[in-house]
Design an enzyme around this catalytic site. Structure first.
Site, PDB file in Angstrom:
ATOM      1  N   GLN A  97       0.672  -0.918   0.196  1.00 37.67           N
ATOM      2  CA  GLN A  97       0.268  -0.205  -0.549  1.00 37.67           C
ATOM      3  C   GLN A  97       1.151   1.197  -0.063  1.00 37.67           C
ATOM      4  O   GLN A  97      -0.256   2.108  -0.094  1.00 37.67           O
ATOM      5  CB  GLN A  97      -0.778  -0.206   1.418  1.00 37.67           C
ATOM      6  CG  GLN A  97      -2.132  -1.532   1.180  1.00 37.67           C
ATOM      7  CD  GLN A  97      -2.469  -1.600   2.535  1.00 37.67           C
ATOM      8  OE1 GLN A  97      -3.557  -0.673   2.770  1.00 37.67           O
ATOM      9  NE2 GLN A  97      -1.640  -2.194   3.612  1.00 37.67           N
ATOM     10  N   HIS A 115      -1.508   0.882  -4.263  1.00 35.89           N
ATOM     11  CA  HIS A 115      -1.697   2.402  -4.506  1.00 35.89           C
ATOM     12  C   HIS A 115      -0.705   3.858  -5.428  1.00 35.89           C
ATOM     13  O   HIS A 115      -0.719   4.745  -4.445  1.00 35.89           O
ATOM     14  CB  HIS A 115      -1.370   3.191  -2.568  1.00 35.89           C
ATOM     15  CG  HIS A 115      -3.015   2.672  -2.204  1.00 35.89           C
ATOM     16  ND1 HIS A 115      -2.982   2.323  -0.709  1.00 35.89           N
ATOM     17  CD2 HIS A 115      -4.291   2.136  -2.652  1.00 35.89           C
ATOM     18  CE1 HIS A 115      -4.355   1.767  -0.022  1.00 35.89           C
ATOM     19  NE2 HIS A 115      -4.579   1.914  -1.512  1.00 35.89           N
ATOM     20  N   CYS A 123      -1.070  13.766 -15.044  1.00 33.73           N
ATOM     21  CA  CYS A 123      -1.835  14.449 -15.742  1.00 33.73           C
ATOM     22  C   CYS A 123      -2.845  14.231 -15.097  1.00 33.73           C
ATOM     23  O   CYS A 123      -4.081  13.574 -16.049  1.00 33.73           O
ATOM     24  CB  CYS A 123      -1.077  15.258 -16.751  1.00 33.73           C
ATOM     25  SG  CYS A 123      -2.612  16.089 -17.432  1.00 33.73           S
ATOM     26  N   CYS A 126      -4.392  15.393 -19.604  1.00 36.20           N
ATOM     27  CA  CYS A 126      -3.863  13.640 -20.247  1.00 36.20           C
ATOM     28  C   CYS A 126      -3.420  12.642 -20.361  1.00 36.20           C
ATOM     29  O   CYS A 126      -3.400  11.990 -21.271  1.00 36.20           O
ATOM     30  CB  CYS A 126      -3.472  14.227 -21.986  1.00 36.20           C
ATOM     31  SG  CYS A 126      -1.679  14.689 -20.943  1.00 36.20           S
ATOM     32  N   SER A 185      -2.675  -1.425   9.018  1.00 37.05           N
ATOM     33  CA  SER A 185      -3.865  -1.252   9.991  1.00 37.05           C
ATOM     34  C   SER A 185      -4.592  -2.052   9.277  1.00 37.05           C
ATOM     35  O   SER A 185      -5.867  -2.303  10.299  1.00 37.05           O
ATOM     36  CB  SER A 185      -4.121   0.148  10.822  1.00 37.05           C
ATOM     37  OG  SER A 185      -5.163   0.867   9.059  1.00 37.05           O
ATOM     38  N   ASN A 209       2.780  -6.374  13.638  1.00 37.26           N
ATOM     39  CA  ASN A 209       2.148  -5.358  13.420  1.00 37.26           C
ATOM     40  C   ASN A 209       2.824  -5.053  15.121  1.00 37.26           C
ATOM     41  O   ASN A 209       3.520  -5.893  15.961  1.00 37.26           O
ATOM     42  CB  ASN A 209       1.138  -5.097  13.671  1.00 37.26           C
ATOM     43  CG  ASN A 209       0.442  -3.517  13.075  1.00 37.26           C
ATOM     44  OD1 ASN A 209       0.892  -2.771  14.667  1.00 37.26           O
ATOM     45  ND2 ASN A 209      -0.559  -3.393  12.257  1.00 37.26           N
ATOM     46  N   ALA A 228       8.790  -4.262  12.850  1.00 34.34           N
ATOM     47  CA  ALA A 228       9.138  -5.203  11.424  1.00 34.34           C
ATOM     48  C   ALA A 228      10.290  -5.288  11.555  1.00 34.34           C
ATOM     49  O   ALA A 228      10.754  -6.732  10.695  1.00 34.34           O
ATOM     50  CB  ALA A 228       8.364  -3.891  10.449  1.00 34.34           C
TER      51      ALA A 228
HETATM   52  P1  NAD Z   1      -2.128   2.907   8.285  1.00 32.72           P
HETATM   53  O1  NAD Z   1      -0.685   4.191   8.629  1.00 32.72           O
HETATM   54  O2  NAD Z   1      -2.581   2.882   8.662  1.00 32.72           O
HETATM   55  O3  NAD Z   1      -1.209   1.511   9.931  1.00 32.72           O
HETATM   56  C1  NAD Z   1       0.240   1.875   9.982  1.00 32.72           C
HETATM   57  C2  NAD Z   1       0.285   0.344  10.906  1.00 32.72           C
HETATM   58  O4  NAD Z   1       1.176   0.381  10.761  1.00 32.72           O
HETATM   59  C3  NAD Z   1      -0.634   0.583  11.755  1.00 32.72           C
HETATM   60  O5  NAD Z   1      -1.456  -0.815  12.415  1.00 32.72           O
HETATM   61  C4  NAD Z   1       0.781   0.553  12.792  1.00 32.72           C
HETATM   62  O6  NAD Z   1       0.898  -0.154  14.796  1.00 32.72           O
HETATM   63  C5  NAD Z   1       1.592  -0.195  12.263  1.00 32.72           C
HETATM   64  N1  NAD Z   1       3.082  -0.437  12.775  1.00 32.72           N
HETATM   65  C6  NAD Z   1       3.493   1.014  12.906  1.00 32.72           C
HETATM   66  N2  NAD Z   1       5.257   0.763  12.620  1.00 32.72           N
HETATM   67  C7  NAD Z   1       5.329  -0.035  12.515  1.00 32.72           C
HETATM   68  C8  NAD Z   1       7.213  -0.240  12.659  1.00 32.72           C
HETATM   69  N3  NAD Z   1       7.504   0.174  13.177  1.00 32.72           N
HETATM   70  N4  NAD Z   1       6.441  -2.191  12.778  1.00 32.72           N
HETATM   71  C9  NAD Z   1       5.778  -2.456  12.627  1.00 32.72           C
HETATM   72  N5  NAD Z   1       4.440  -1.972  12.560  1.00 32.72           N
HETATM   73  C10 NAD Z   1       4.052  -0.732  12.401  1.00 32.72           C
HETATM   74  O7  NAD Z   1      -1.319   2.429   7.746  1.00 32.72           O
HETATM   75  P2  NAD Z   1      -1.907   1.678   6.550  1.00 32.72           P
HETATM   76  O8  NAD Z   1      -2.356   0.788   6.356  1.00 32.72           O
HETATM   77  O9  NAD Z   1      -0.839   1.817   5.271  1.00 32.72           O
HETATM   78  O10 NAD Z   1      -2.810   2.422   5.602  1.00 32.72           O
HETATM   79  C11 NAD Z   1      -2.630   3.859   5.429  1.00 32.72           C
HETATM   80  C12 NAD Z   1      -2.065   4.341   3.937  1.00 32.72           C
HETATM   81  O11 NAD Z   1      -1.276   5.312   3.817  1.00 32.72           O
HETATM   82  C13 NAD Z   1      -2.373   3.385   2.631  1.00 32.72           C
HETATM   83  O12 NAD Z   1      -2.718   3.824   1.544  1.00 32.72           O
HETATM   84  C14 NAD Z   1      -0.955   3.975   1.832  1.00 32.72           C
HETATM   85  O13 NAD Z   1      -0.636   4.225   1.264  1.00 32.72           O
HETATM   86  C15 NAD Z   1      -0.674   5.280   3.137  1.00 32.72           C
HETATM   87  N6  NAD Z   1       0.193   5.203   3.187  1.00 32.72           N
HETATM   88  C16 NAD Z   1       2.164   5.896   2.891  1.00 32.72           C
HETATM   89  C17 NAD Z   1       3.364   5.503   3.646  1.00 32.72           C
HETATM   90  C18 NAD Z   1       4.387   5.689   2.513  1.00 32.72           C
HETATM   91  O14 NAD Z   1       3.863   5.305   1.510  1.00 32.72           O
HETATM   92  N7  NAD Z   1       5.289   4.368   3.188  1.00 32.72           N
HETATM   93  C19 NAD Z   1       2.903   6.320   4.496  1.00 32.72           C
HETATM   94  C20 NAD Z   1       1.541   6.912   5.080  1.00 32.72           C
HETATM   95  C21 NAD Z   1       0.548   6.240   4.483  1.00 32.72           C
HETATM   96 ZN    ZN Z   2      -1.498  16.513 -19.886  1.00 30.73          ZN
END
Ligand code: NAD
Ligand code: ZN
Length: 241
Positions: A97, A115, A123, A126, A185, A209, A228
């Site tokens: 994600q 995502h 754009c 276009c 989450s 998590n 993680a």
């Molecule tokens: P979320 O922010 O909803 O949840 C993050 C989850 O990660 C939580 O359950 C939390 O407990 C857990 N977490 C936090 N730190 C951690 C660690 N060090 N080790 C293990 N687990 C840990 O994130 P989501 O579920 O990915 O949904 C959020 C949306 O936001 C997604 O669609 C994503 O695309 C986007 N997003 C992306 C980024 C990125 O690209 N790095 C950053 C923020 C949000």
């Molecule tokens: Zn364009």
């Protein structure tokens, strides 16, 4: 940890679903949890397609800050551990994600960006796609050659999942008999549905998590609680001995 390693070893087709939590230790703030950025910028407001179209300059200003963090971010041991599991033949695909490109930077090959990617701009007029480096985003609002509005090529709230990513993700979910659900989450639909679908078609679920989610008591077979980086490094170690 022992059980998880055994499950990975004896599964035929393991995939991973990752979320913002896996990149948290690379310095990119998650949506949920207490971290500066999203306390100032409500994602529902700043990452929604409606607000973007209404006031692109406001959203681009907020994105600028996130973009700076993302440009500097490097993969962490959790990203590297997944890349290594793929090399060893234990992991077939990652559905992420995240939009930060850190799985690829760590060397993972089969990555489905559910995502989209912040490394590209698209754009809205276009559909032309630019690499992030091609565009000077210090001049707001960045525009296409056709003068259309440029938006990061990521899925904002209110936008559909790119068709190809959806199709590939569904194929992987159907094929898997084990899913590692890491740092998500599991609250953002439709990504959050994928573990349920995997489970329904008979796959086992290993969840990593910091704290339990709404999957944990319902469908998770093994819950590995902790950051993680730490959990995946230990797991990798168990797989290599
Ligand atoms: P979320 O922010 O909803 O949840 C993050 C989850 O990660 C939580 O359950 C939390 O407990 C857990 N977490 C936090 N730190 C951690 C660690 N060090 N080790 C293990 N687990 C840990 O994130 P989501 O579920 O990915 O949904 C959020 C949306 O936001 C997604 O669609 C994503 O695309 C986007 N997003 C992306 C980024 C990125 O690209 N790095 C950053 C923020 C949000
Ligand atoms: Zn364009």
């Amino acid at each position: 940890m022992e059980q998880a390693a055994r499950l990975i070893r004896f599964s035929k087709y393991t995939i991973a679903l990752t979320g913002a939590g896996i990149s948290a230790e690379s310095g990119i703030p998650t949506f949920r949890g207490h971290q500066g950025l999203w306390e100032r910028y409500d994602p529902m407001e700043y990452a929604s397609i409606g607000s973007f179209i209404e006031d692109p300059e406001k959203v681009w200003k907020a994105l600028y800050e996130l973009d700076e963090i993302m440009q500097k971010a490097r993969p962490n041991p959790a990203h590297f551990a997944l890349a290594e599991l793929e090399k060893m033949g234990y992991l077939k695909a990652i559905i992420t994600q995240n939009v930060d490109g850190l799985h690829q930077a760590a060397g993972s090959k089969n990555v489905i960006e559910f995502h989209g990617s912040a490394k590209r701009l698209i754009c809205l007029n276009c559909g032309r796609v630019y690499q992030r480096e091609e565009i000077d985003t210090s001049v707001l609002v960045p525009r296409c050659k056709c003068n259309g509005l440029l938006k990061p090529d990521v899925v904002f709230f209110g936008e559909p999942i790119p068709e190809k990513a959806m199709e590939l993700a569904n194929q992987e979910v159907d094929a898997c008999d084990l899913m590692l659900v890491i740092g998500t989450s599991a609250e953002v639909v439709p990504a959050s549905i994928l573990p349920w679908e995997a489970k329904r078609s008979g796959a086992k679920i290993i969840e990593v998590n910091l704290s339990p989610t709404n999957l944990t008591d319902e469908i998770t077979d093994i819950f590995l609680q902790g950051p993680a980086t730490k959990v995946l490094t230990s797991l990798l170690k168990k797989m290599t001995v």
